[in-house]
Write a protein that holds these residues in place. Structure first.
Motif, PDB file in Angstrom:
ATOM      1  N   LYS A  29       0.848  -1.019  -0.021  1.00 54.43           N
ATOM      2  CA  LYS A  29       0.188  -0.133   0.199  1.00 54.43           C
ATOM      3  C   LYS A  29       0.765   1.200   0.031  1.00 54.43           C
ATOM      4  O   LYS A  29       1.788   1.351   0.504  1.00 54.43           O
ATOM      5  CB  LYS A  29      -1.073  -0.171   1.318  1.00 54.43           C
ATOM      6  CG  LYS A  29      -2.094  -1.104   1.234  1.00 54.43           C
ATOM      7  CD  LYS A  29      -2.843  -0.837   2.462  1.00 54.43           C
ATOM      8  CE  LYS A  29      -4.070  -2.204   2.600  1.00 54.43           C
ATOM      9  NZ  LYS A  29      -4.583  -2.132   3.397  1.00 54.43           N
ATOM     10  N   SER A  30       0.226   2.308  -0.555  1.00 50.78           N
ATOM     11  CA  SER A  30       0.943   3.484  -0.800  1.00 50.78           C
ATOM     12  C   SER A  30      -0.052   4.663  -0.387  1.00 50.78           C
ATOM     13  O   SER A  30      -1.159   4.331   0.000  1.00 50.78           O
ATOM     14  CB  SER A  30       1.641   3.767  -2.173  1.00 50.78           C
ATOM     15  OG  SER A  30       0.389   3.987  -3.076  1.00 50.78           O
ATOM     16  N   ASN A  31       0.579   5.768  -0.045  1.00 52.30           N
ATOM     17  CA  ASN A  31      -0.468   7.043   0.310  1.00 52.30           C
ATOM     18  C   ASN A  31      -1.428   7.210  -0.435  1.00 52.30           C
ATOM     19  O   ASN A  31      -2.629   7.699  -0.261  1.00 52.30           O
ATOM     20  CB  ASN A  31       0.426   8.291   0.494  1.00 52.30           C
ATOM     21  CG  ASN A  31       1.267   8.255   1.781  1.00 52.30           C
ATOM     22  OD1 ASN A  31       1.276   7.499   2.589  1.00 52.30           O
ATOM     23  ND2 ASN A  31       2.579   8.915   1.686  1.00 52.30           N
TER      24      ASN A  31
END
Length: 202
Positions: A29-31
């Motif tokens: 997951k990323s921002n």
């Protein structure tokens, strides 16, 4: 499918669409994921899983808007349906892919098709399988699109239910299912936690 994982299933190649396969196995997951939408609702990408795309384009009489446009994107397209997941077994996944979802009898919330927008919840219902040849253990999930007009949201459990009343004819049941929940991806993950728990239990 171009992978030894295909041998887990007795499903002909004609049911798959390799051009849309995607490997999320080593992604995280990323921002930007907090803004990802499908059907104007949050979409949790299946990180840690490998997706084999099912051949669904032009399969249904109402066109392809429910799928949205191709490619990596955060936004939702007009007419697109939100994403849900359904943890299952290899045998049941084969049946879903070859035909459609079969109605189950939920004792608490009613008869119908259950899925969830939370892939971890779906994973808890996934039955592990261990092929003889490589000795690894895998989990199986079906990735779907769900018609928001036809679902019942069970918020406390993070479930989505497509209700189908008792006494519904087979023909009507088929119509409800195909207009409400459509599988479009087969997700497979090597279940390392399961493997290590077995090692520690020895």
């Amino acid at each position: 499918m171009g992978s030894s994982l295909k041998k887990l299933f007795c499903v002909p190649d004609e049911f798959f669409d390799p051009a849309y396969d995607f490997d999320f196995t080593h992604m995280s997951k990323s921002n930007s994921d907090s803004d990802c939408k499908r059907g104007n609702e949050p979409y949790e990408r299946p990180y840690g899983w490998k997706r084999f795309a099912l051949k669904v384009r032009d399969k249904y009489p109402d066109g392809n808007a429910w799928l949205g446009t191709d490619g990596w994107r955060n936004h939702s397209d007009p007419g697109e349906w939100p994403v849900s997941y359904h943890g299952t077994s290899v045998q049941r996944a084969e049946g879903i892919i070859k035909t459609r979802y079969k109605v189950g009898g939920g004792k608490m919330w009613g008869r119908g098709i259950y899925s969830t927008p939370d892939i971890d919840v779906a994973d808890s219902f996934s039955t592990t399988v261990k092929p003889i040849k490589n000795g690894k253990t895998y989990s199986v999930i079906i990735q779907n699109r769900v018609n928001p007009k036809n679902r019942k949201i069970i918020e406390d459990m993070d479930y989505w239910l497509i209700p189908i009343p008792d006494g519904t004819s087979a023909e009507k049941e088929k119509e409800i299912v195909e207009s409400s929940i459509r599988p479009y991806g087969l997700l497979i993950k090597e279940d390392k936690e399961y493997f290590f728990s077995k090692i520690l239990a020895r």
